[in-house]
Motif scaffolding. Structure first.
Motif, PDB file in Angstrom:
ATOM      1  N   VAL A 592      48.465  42.703  42.642  1.00 44.02           N
ATOM      2  CA  VAL A 592      48.874  41.716  41.636  1.00 44.02           C
ATOM      3  C   VAL A 592      48.418  42.176  40.244  1.00 44.02           C
ATOM      4  CG1 VAL A 592      48.638  39.311  40.899  1.00 44.02           C
ATOM      5  CG2 VAL A 592      48.625  39.898  43.335  1.00 44.02           C
ATOM      6  N   ASN A 611      33.919  35.657  46.742  1.00 44.72           N
ATOM      7  CA  ASN A 611      33.888  37.050  47.187  1.00 44.72           C
ATOM      8  C   ASN A 611      35.312  37.438  47.559  1.00 44.72           C
ATOM      9  OD1 ASN A 611      31.219  35.687  48.268  1.00 44.72           O
ATOM     10  ND2 ASN A 611      30.827  37.814  47.798  1.00 44.72           N
ATOM     11  N   MET A 612      35.603  38.701  47.385  1.00 43.95           N
ATOM     12  CA  MET A 612      36.904  39.249  47.793  1.00 43.95           C
ATOM     13  C   MET A 612      38.076  38.777  46.932  1.00 43.95           C
ATOM     14  SD  MET A 612      36.840  41.380  50.197  1.00 43.95           S
ATOM     15  CE  MET A 612      38.499  41.381  50.838  1.00 43.95           C
ATOM     16  N   ALA A 613      37.765  38.092  45.821  1.00 43.28           N
ATOM     17  CA  ALA A 613      38.866  37.538  45.034  1.00 43.28           C
ATOM     18  C   ALA A 613      39.473  38.570  44.093  1.00 43.28           C
ATOM     19  CB  ALA A 613      38.374  36.340  44.238  1.00 43.28           C
ATOM     20  N   GLY A 614      38.812  39.716  43.943  1.00 44.56           N
ATOM     21  CA  GLY A 614      39.363  40.762  43.083  1.00 44.56           C
ATOM     22  C   GLY A 614      38.652  40.912  41.752  1.00 44.56           C
ATOM     23  N   LYS A 615      37.432  40.385  41.656  1.00 43.63           N
ATOM     24  CA  LYS A 615      36.697  40.446  40.383  1.00 43.63           C
ATOM     25  C   LYS A 615      36.366  41.895  40.007  1.00 43.63           C
ATOM     26  CE  LYS A 615      33.254  37.891  41.839  1.00 43.63           C
ATOM     27  NZ  LYS A 615      33.681  37.743  43.240  1.00 43.63           N
ATOM     28  N   SER A 616      35.723  42.603  40.950  1.00 41.53           N
ATOM     29  CA  SER A 616      35.332  43.994  40.661  1.00 41.53           C
ATOM     30  C   SER A 616      36.548  44.842  40.358  1.00 41.53           C
ATOM     31  CB  SER A 616      34.697  44.668  41.854  1.00 41.53           C
ATOM     32  OG  SER A 616      33.651  43.994  42.286  1.00 41.53           O
ATOM     33  N   SER A 617      37.593  44.657  41.176  1.00 44.44           N
ATOM     34  CA  SER A 617      38.793  45.474  40.960  1.00 44.44           C
ATOM     35  C   SER A 617      39.294  45.259  39.538  1.00 44.44           C
ATOM     36  CB  SER A 617      39.894  45.085  41.934  1.00 44.44           C
ATOM     37  OG  SER A 617      39.400  45.139  43.230  1.00 44.44           O
ATOM     38  N   GLU A 689      28.150  41.926  39.004  1.00 46.20           N
ATOM     39  CA  GLU A 689      27.102  41.195  39.705  1.00 46.20           C
ATOM     40  C   GLU A 689      25.700  41.681  39.389  1.00 46.20           C
ATOM     41  OE1 GLU A 689      27.831  40.427  43.756  1.00 46.20           O
ATOM     42  OE2 GLU A 689      29.991  40.557  43.500  1.00 46.20           O
ATOM     43  N   HIS A 723      28.705  35.867  40.496  1.00 51.85           N
ATOM     44  CA  HIS A 723      28.804  34.685  41.349  1.00 51.85           C
ATOM     45  C   HIS A 723      28.031  33.521  40.745  1.00 51.85           C
ATOM     46  CE1 HIS A 723      30.766  36.358  44.852  1.00 51.85           C
ATOM     47  NE2 HIS A 723      30.104  37.473  44.606  1.00 51.85           N
ATOM     48  N   TYR A 755      44.568  36.627  43.430  1.00 53.68           N
ATOM     49  CA  TYR A 755      44.277  37.795  42.589  1.00 53.68           C
ATOM     50  C   TYR A 755      44.781  37.639  41.159  1.00 53.68           C
ATOM     51  CZ  TYR A 755      43.481  39.745  47.215  1.00 53.68           C
ATOM     52  OH  TYR A 755      43.038  39.966  48.479  1.00 53.68           O
TER      53      TYR A 755
HETATM   54  N1  LIG Z   1      44.994  42.518  41.798  1.00 54.42           N
HETATM   55  C1  LIG Z   1      44.936  42.643  43.130  1.00 54.42           C
HETATM   56  N2  LIG Z   1      46.059  42.514  43.880  1.00 54.42           N
HETATM   57  C2  LIG Z   1      46.024  42.630  45.220  1.00 54.42           C
HETATM   58  N3  LIG Z   1      44.898  42.879  45.911  1.00 54.42           N
HETATM   59  C3  LIG Z   1      43.756  42.988  45.234  1.00 54.42           C
HETATM   60  C4  LIG Z   1      43.709  42.878  43.814  1.00 54.42           C
HETATM   61  N4  LIG Z   1      42.441  43.034  43.398  1.00 54.42           N
HETATM   62  C5  LIG Z   1      41.709  43.233  44.519  1.00 54.42           C
HETATM   63  N5  LIG Z   1      42.485  43.204  45.620  1.00 54.42           N
HETATM   64  C6  LIG Z   1      42.047  43.354  47.012  1.00 54.42           C
HETATM   65  O1  LIG Z   1      40.893  42.576  47.206  1.00 54.42           O
HETATM   66  C7  LIG Z   1      39.812  43.330  47.687  1.00 54.42           C
HETATM   67  C8  LIG Z   1      38.509  42.819  47.126  1.00 54.42           C
HETATM   68  O2  LIG Z   1      38.483  43.008  45.738  1.00 54.42           O
HETATM   69  P1  LIG Z   1      37.143  43.057  44.926  1.00 54.42           P
HETATM   70  O3  LIG Z   1      36.137  43.921  45.606  1.00 54.42           O
HETATM   71  O4  LIG Z   1      37.522  43.385  43.532  1.00 54.42           O
HETATM   72  O5  LIG Z   1      36.651  41.540  45.048  1.00 54.42           O
HETATM   73  P2  LIG Z   1      35.356  40.880  44.424  1.00 54.42           P
HETATM   74  O6  LIG Z   1      35.776  39.576  43.900  1.00 54.42           O
HETATM   75  O7  LIG Z   1      34.683  41.766  43.466  1.00 54.42           O
HETATM   76  O8  LIG Z   1      34.494  40.675  45.733  1.00 54.42           O
HETATM   77  P3  LIG Z   1      32.873  40.594  45.864  1.00 54.42           P
HETATM   78  O9  LIG Z   1      32.439  39.480  45.008  1.00 54.42           O
HETATM   79  O10 LIG Z   1      32.671  40.329  47.311  1.00 54.42           O
HETATM   80  O11 LIG Z   1      32.368  41.924  45.413  1.00 54.42           O
HETATM   81  C9  LIG Z   1      40.152  44.757  47.234  1.00 54.42           C
HETATM   82  O12 LIG Z   1      39.593  45.702  48.079  1.00 54.42           O
HETATM   83  C10 LIG Z   1      41.652  44.771  47.301  1.00 54.42           C
HETATM   84  O13 LIG Z   1      42.063  45.079  48.618  1.00 54.42           O
END
Ligand SMILES: Nc1ncnc2c1ncn2[C@@H]1O[C@H](COP(=O)(O)OP(=O)(O)OP(=O)(O)O)[C@@H](O)[C@H]1O
Length: 851
Positions: A592, A611-617, A689, A723, A755
């Motif tokens: 996305v 978590n896993m919401a895509g913040k780091s990405s 984080e 977080h 995302y």
């Molecule tokens: N923009 C996006 N579109 C689709 N999938 C995504 C996107 N960003 C991230 N993802 C998917 O989500 C997964 C988790 O993303 P990310 O590690 O950025 O989450 P996070 O919020 O930083 O999690 P945490 O808090 O647990 O570290 C990625 O490995 C990827 O597969």
């Protein structure tokens, strides 16, 4: 130190071995014995273990025990050497210097080369870093023997680590006793050198490069050149007559590039993933280069993006020109596709390691260069950078033609095998070859003559390696053999003879063969000298090809992916519409895209979300796109306006620096300290984080304080993923801080990640929901929910509650202090009433603020 027993009763060969082993105690000594390189003693055990060789033994002298040995065939030794060096061993090659059959006594031998992990220049390698430290200053040089690259500068210890990580050498040379724990950051071989080594190195460097002081090479002080001396002498001492081409050292010009700290390099997985995989890296997804030179240039600019707007714009217009001239782009790619690695060929030729086949490759490269140059000259370029590259490409067709007229098209692998020089190159060689070609005819004619003369129809002239030529006569005909035939050998059915005439013919043929080989070698050496006289021109052209390949790679990528040209500005902004992370979206289907809006007024972005919401990405995406824009690249987005940055800092991931031997949290704080101390208002900082390695209270307090410091003091563009919802409160106090969150939706108690970056703070962390999705046992999930419900605050995570407690405690203290400070004697009844009403209001607000 290599301990040897007394040499007295050793065999002469082993005592010679001990002599060399004493000189190279830290190396595996490959000792040439006939067609093999042998390893003895402990080296043999290592060789057998590392290379899977069969361990044998040989006698070591009268009354002595047999010693272990193993060997590798001379012809395939490079494969074995390669394996040993890549496992981190140093290998000394002890060669036979004379023909064993001609030698009087023991064969003369010498160590002709020491191959170390940083100097094995036939292989593409990342070279040597040499560190010379004086007080708080670290003078560092980088020398790459594969390409001749040689740069140096003066740094702080932290910067010296950064310098080293940028080049990732295979070997680090250090002044003895230097406090430099590089092993915790990179895997490289450590070699320590005495102070004197550096002094001597500097002397040799000045002499070889024909300069008298550091200024002539552009260095401010002589000290900056000291590590260059160390690295250069080390290369010369180990490679001896094989020393490859080395360019003049130049100052490491970091100021022209965006500084990328080594954490960002790792955290953003620029050249390799956390696990060290090159195929999962930014480099691997954006690489469309076609030559070794272009590939190295691309890697260089990923770590050294251009700093100034002007340089970026220049590079952009070069890329754009090739995008707009698609036909030309494809033609350039067609030529580059076949282009051999000119830089490495140059090193091999200078280092006496080029085989005749390498010269044929060089010929091909130079013809291609000439074609490319001619084509580009005809069509011309309008962008400045492309014009410069064209100017630097020299027409070296004359060298290509020289090689073409001298060497055969498919020469043998080894130089001394003969058969590498074309006919017509040298009259004596042609004449000798005629003799050889005629010799068969002459021998046949002589055989015919003897048959007639002796009347023996079955008489034959034959040849073998041991006896040379011979005349064979069957037993029944022996009575017809003339007296001048000299008997050589008796077989069951025949006898073999020689005559003076046949001996003379043989001598002539053999001497012609020897002379041909010598002559071919001489002609080859002369050719090599002519090529070497143009080495600098070749190197300059190779560099220009590398640049052209870099530019075409960016252009091709942009065309292939439909990327957009970012607007480059010096304003403090990063505005991106529908941006994507090129690495993550290569692996995640349905990635996305997201927008970014950072301006002078909205400088710091706080991103919350489960978590896993895509913040780091997301925060990595912003950093990577900003970096790529500085390389002159187009971007995966609909629109981008990128304000130039001076440096890029990242604190991402955990455990990645555990090797440092400090706790995760200590390490995290070290990293943050270094960022806060080195970032400036033009930097881009991404923090993932921060503070999670300690207690929640401390983590929140630290994260808040860090962001406040950035907002008040550094004023750098910053993105933080966290977080700790508590941090979102900073938005109220600092207009430059803006809250965003990664949107989610809940469908029948199931989390759905959207995302999508959305304004405002997140509702919570939904840790338990994510744990459920991860498949934690039902029992654990239920218990966790119970514990959470004890807080009686659905969907509000523990962290939030705890942080509110801190804040509340703080506010209670303030109220108490206020009450204590009331001076009752000087308070009118009206004032007392007002104070009471204010206190009541504050207590009420505080009580309500639990939500
Ligand atoms: N923009 C996006 N579109 C689709 N999938 C995504 C996107 N960003 C991230 N993802 C998917 O989500 C997964 C988790 O993303 P990310 O590690 O950025 O989450 P996070 O919020 O930083 O999690 P945490 O808090 O647990 O570290 C990625 O490995 C990827 O597969």
């Amino acid at each position: 130190m290599w301990n040897t027993p007394s040499d007295d009763d050793l065999t002469p060969m082993l005592s010679q071995y001990h002599h060399f082993k004493r000189l190279y105690p830290d190396c595996l000594l490959l000792f040439r014995l006939g067609d093999f390189y042998e390893l003895f003693y402990e080296d043999a055990h290592i060789g057998s273990k590392e290379l899977g060789l069969v361990l044998t033994s040989r006698p070591s002298g009268k009354g002595r025990e047999r010693i272990p040995m193993c060997g590798v065939p001379y012809h395939s030794s490079s494969t074995y050497i390669n394996r040993l060096v890549s496992k981190g061993y140093k290998v000394a090659i002890c060669e036979q210097l004379e023909d064993a059959s001609q030698a009087k006594g023991i064969v003369k031998r010498d160590v002709i080369r020491v191959i170390t992990p940083g100097t094995y220049f036939e292989k593409e390698l990342s070279g040597l870093v040499c560190v010379y430290n004086k007080g708080k200053k670290y003078f560092c040089a980088y020398l790459n023997p594969s390409t001749g690259e040689f740069v140096a500068g003066a740094f702080s210890k932290e910067q010296a680590y950064e310098f080293m990580c940028k080049f990732s050498p295979k070997e680090v040379l250090l002044k003895k006793g230097t406090d430099f724990e590089f092993e915790k950051l990179i895997k490289a071989y450590r070699t320590e050198l005495d102070e004197d080594y550096f002094t001597e190195g500097l002397r040799v460097l000045f002499k070889d490069f024909n300069v008298y002081n550091s200024k002539a090479l552009g260095f401010e002080s002589q000290e900056e050149l000291i590590p260059c001396g160390g690295a250069y002498l080390y290369l010369k001492n180990t490679q001896k007559s094989f020393t490859p081409f080395v360019k003049k050292p130049r100052p490491y010009a970091d100021e022209g590039y965006v500084r990328i700290d080594y954490r960002a390099r790792r955290g953003l997985e620029l050249l390799e993933s956390y696990e060290g995989r090159e195929d999962i890296s930014l480099f691997s997804v954006i690489n469309r280069t076609l030559t070794g030179m272009g590939k190295r240039r691309l890697k260089f600019h990923i770590l050294h993006p251009f700093r100034s707007k002007e340089r970026i714009l220049k590079m952009q217009s070069a890329v754009e020109e090739l995008i707009n001239r698609r036909e030309l782009l494809l033609q350039i790619r067609e030529i580059l596709e076949d282009m051999p690695d000119l830089e490495r060929l140059t090193s091999k030729i200078s280092g006496n390691l080029a085989t005749p086949k390498d010269f044929v490759l060089l010929k091909k490269a130079l013809f291609l260069l000439a074609d490319l140059r001619e084509k580009l000259m005809n069509v011309g370029f309008s962008s400045e950078v492309l014009k410069e590259q064209l100017q630097d490409m020299e027409d070296l067709r004359d060298i290509a033609l020289d090689i073409d007229t001298t060497l055969v098209d498919d020469p043998p692998l080894h130089l001394k095998e003969g058969g590498l020089i074309k006919d017509g190159v040298h009259p004596e060689l042609d004449h000798l070859r005629d003799i050889l070609r005629n010799s068969e005819k002459l021998v046949k004619e002589y055989e015919e003559k003897l048959r007639k003369e002796t009347n023996i129809q079955s008489l034959k002239i034959g040849y073998n390696r041991v006896m040379g030529f011979y005349i064979e006569v069957t037993k029944p005909n022996l009575k017809h053999v003339p007296k001048y035939f000299k008997r050589r050998q008796t077989l069951s059915n025949s006898e073999r003879f020689i005559t003076d005439e046949l001996s003379l013919m043989e001598e002539k043929i053999l001497s012609a063969q020897t002379r041909i080989k010598d002559l071919e070698y001489e002609i080859f050496l002369e050719l090599k000298e002519r090529v070497l006289s143009k080495v600098e021109n070749i190197a300059k052209s190779a560099q220009a090809i590398g640049y052209l390949d870099y530019i075409q790679s960016l252009a091709y990528l942009a065309l292939e992916q439909g990327w957009k040209k970012p607007i480059i500005t010096d304003e403090k902004v990063i505005e991106i519409k529908e941006g994507k992370h090129p690495l993550i979206c290569a692996f995640v289907k349905d990635y996305v895209p997201n927008d970014t809006h950072i301006t002078e007024d909205e400088l710091i972005i706080v991103i919350t979300g489960p978590n896993m919401a895509g913040k780091s990405s997301y925060i990595r995406q912003v950093a990577v796109l900003t970096l790529m824009a500085h390389m002159g690249s187009f971007l995966p987005c609909e629109y981008a306006r990128i304000g130039t940055v001076s440096s890029l800092h990242a604190r991402i991931g955990s455990g990645d620096m555990l090797a440092l031997g400090v706790s995760t949290f200590m390490n995290e704080m070290l990293e943050v300290a270094s960022i806060l101390n080195s970032a400036d208002e033009r930097s881009l900082i991404i923090l993932d984080e921060v503070g999670r390695g300690t207690s929640t209270y401390d983590g929140i307090a630290l994260s808040k304080a860090i962001l406040e410091y950035i907002a008040e003091n550094i004023k750098a563009r910053t993105l933080i993923a966290t977080h700790y919802l508590e941090i979102t409160k900073l938005e109220e106090r600092f207009p430059c801080i803006k809250n965003y969150h990664m949107a989610i939706s809940k469908n029948q108690d199931k989390l759905l990640f959207l995302y999508r970056l959305t304004r405002g703070k997140a509702e919570g962390s939904f840790g338990i929901e994510v744990a459920k999705m991860a498949g934690l046992p039902e029992k654990v999930i239920r218990r966790a929910e119970e514990i959470l419900s004890e807080y009686q605050v659905p969907f509000l995570e523990k962290v939030y509650i705890q942080s509110v407690h801190i804040e509340k405690e703080h506010k209670w203290q303030e109220i108490l202090q206020h009450i204590e400070s009331i001076d009752i004697a000087h308070t009118t009844p009206l004032q007392a009433l007002m104070i009471l009403s204010e206190l009541k209001e504050r207590v009420k607000t505080l009580k309500e603020s639990l939500i």
